[in-house]
Design an enzyme around this catalytic site. Sequence first.
Site, short mmCIF file in Angstrom:
data_model
loop_
_atom_site.label_atom_id
_atom_site.label_comp_id
_atom_site.label_asym_id
_atom_site.label_seq_id
_atom_site.Cartn_x
_atom_site.Cartn_y
_atom_site.Cartn_z
N ASN A 1 0.82 -1.26 -0.07
CA ASN A 1 0.08 0.12 0.00
C ASN A 1 0.83 1.25 0.12
O ASN A 1 1.59 1.33 0.99
CB ASN A 1 -0.87 -0.01 1.24
CG ASN A 1 -1.82 1.18 1.44
OD1 ASN A 1 -1.81 1.93 0.32
ND2 ASN A 1 -2.33 1.17 2.49
N LYS B 1 0.12 4.40 -0.13
CA LYS B 1 -0.19 5.54 0.46
C LYS B 1 0.08 6.61 -0.41
O LYS B 1 0.21 6.85 -1.76
CB LYS B 1 0.11 5.60 1.71
CG LYS B 1 -0.04 4.49 2.68
CD LYS B 1 0.08 4.59 4.19
CE LYS B 1 -0.04 3.17 4.80
NZ LYS B 1 0.00 3.29 6.18
N HIS C 1 -9.76 1.37 4.48
CA HIS C 1 -8.53 1.39 5.41
C HIS C 1 -8.69 2.43 6.23
O HIS C 1 -9.52 3.48 6.38
CB HIS C 1 -7.35 1.99 4.21
CG HIS C 1 -6.15 1.84 4.95
ND1 HIS C 1 -5.76 2.86 5.82
CD2 HIS C 1 -5.10 1.16 4.78
CE1 HIS C 1 -4.43 2.54 6.47
NE2 HIS C 1 -4.04 1.54 5.54
N GLU D 1 -6.97 4.80 7.71
CA GLU D 1 -6.75 6.23 7.35
C GLU D 1 -7.93 7.01 6.63
O GLU D 1 -8.05 8.05 6.74
CB GLU D 1 -5.41 6.17 6.56
CG GLU D 1 -3.97 5.99 7.58
CD GLU D 1 -2.95 5.40 6.92
OE1 GLU D 1 -2.79 5.46 5.51
OE2 GLU D 1 -2.12 4.94 7.56
N GLU E 1 -6.03 -5.02 10.18
CA GLU E 1 -5.16 -3.97 10.19
C GLU E 1 -5.43 -3.35 11.79
O GLU E 1 -6.25 -2.24 11.77
CB GLU E 1 -4.93 -3.13 9.31
CG GLU E 1 -4.67 -3.50 8.14
CD GLU E 1 -4.02 -2.54 7.08
OE1 GLU E 1 -2.68 -2.54 6.77
OE2 GLU E 1 -4.56 -1.35 7.00
N GLY F 1 2.00 1.75 10.97
CA GLY F 1 3.33 2.71 10.75
C GLY F 1 3.95 3.28 11.79
O GLY F 1 4.63 4.36 11.76
N SER G 1 2.68 -2.35 10.45
CA SER G 1 4.12 -2.66 10.81
C SER G 1 4.73 -3.91 10.58
O SER G 1 5.72 -4.45 11.20
CB SER G 1 4.52 -2.12 12.13
OG SER G 1 4.03 -0.94 12.32
P1 PGA Z 1 2.65 -0.16 7.80
O1 PGA Z 1 1.08 0.25 7.05
O2 PGA Z 1 3.03 -1.32 7.05
O3 PGA Z 1 3.27 1.13 7.44
O4 PGA Z 1 1.95 -0.17 9.25
C1 PGA Z 1 0.22 -1.03 6.89
C2 PGA Z 1 -1.19 -0.10 6.09
O5 PGA Z 1 -1.48 1.03 6.65
O6 PGA Z 1 -1.65 -0.72 5.24
#
Ligand code: PGA
Length: 264
Positions: free
Chosen positions: A9, A11, A95, A97, A172, A178, A217
């Site tokens: 992803n 982003k 997601h 976010e 998630e 993150g 992560s």
């Molecule tokens: P990350 O993000 O691996 O940076 O934790 C995962 C995601 O938001 O899909």
Amino acid sequence: MRRKFVLGNWKLNGSLQENERLFNALVTRLKSLRAADFAVCVPFTYLFQAQALLSSTNIAWGAQNASQFESGAYTSSISAKMIAEFDSKFVIIGHSERRTLSNESNQKAARRFARVVNAHLTPIYCVGETLEELEAGISANVVKNQILAITHGLDDDIFASAKKVNMVIAYEPVWAIGNGQAATSNQAQAMHLFIRNLIAKVDPGFAKTIRIIYGGSMTPANAFGLLSMPDVDGGLIGRCALSANEFSQICDIANQLSLCAESV
Ligand code: PGA
């Protein structure tokens, strides 16, 4: 047997020049990995570039969201049908976010999910609890409501079509995204099994084949532990998806685990 699936992803990252380097490096590093499945979900503006550079490789591509509408006066929206025009295969839906930034409800995510399925694309439906919800001990209930929005909140024919396009669920935990603090393998396994059991109540056969991937992560250092869990079928990778080296190491681990499972 469920093949492992690693999805990047990206982003809000990338540029035509950086992407070209990353796509080319991934194509080279992943080309001999045949036991697992790989994809990247890029910003909408780079779907054309993904199509140009990844066609005929073992890396699929897709987008990070899709409108809940099909067409019309919805300034700045991008429809699932438009995403499909670039030979995309996947769309991330719900997601955290998006849920946080645009106050997106389960119902709205479910409507987007339906559009993706109707465009014959595979939704990657994200679920997961926040830190407050974890601390309040209500993780299972939060995730259950997110799942019910697609299993019971939509017309039956949408869920039937979602099975045909091999919908994927991504667990998630928001508290793990993150920040380098991934869930433990046991935490992930417990929630993945819970989700699989929820799907089994609707369709026991499909529950055996649906891929439930983990995001939050995941790195080359913790991927083996997480991906070895019986109900963790892959990873949704954010930060490490921006590095050809780290992303391909995770893909390599997934591929090896799929190879081992094939030979059992
Ligand atoms: P990350 O993000 O691996 O940076 O934790 C995962 C995601 O938001 O899909």
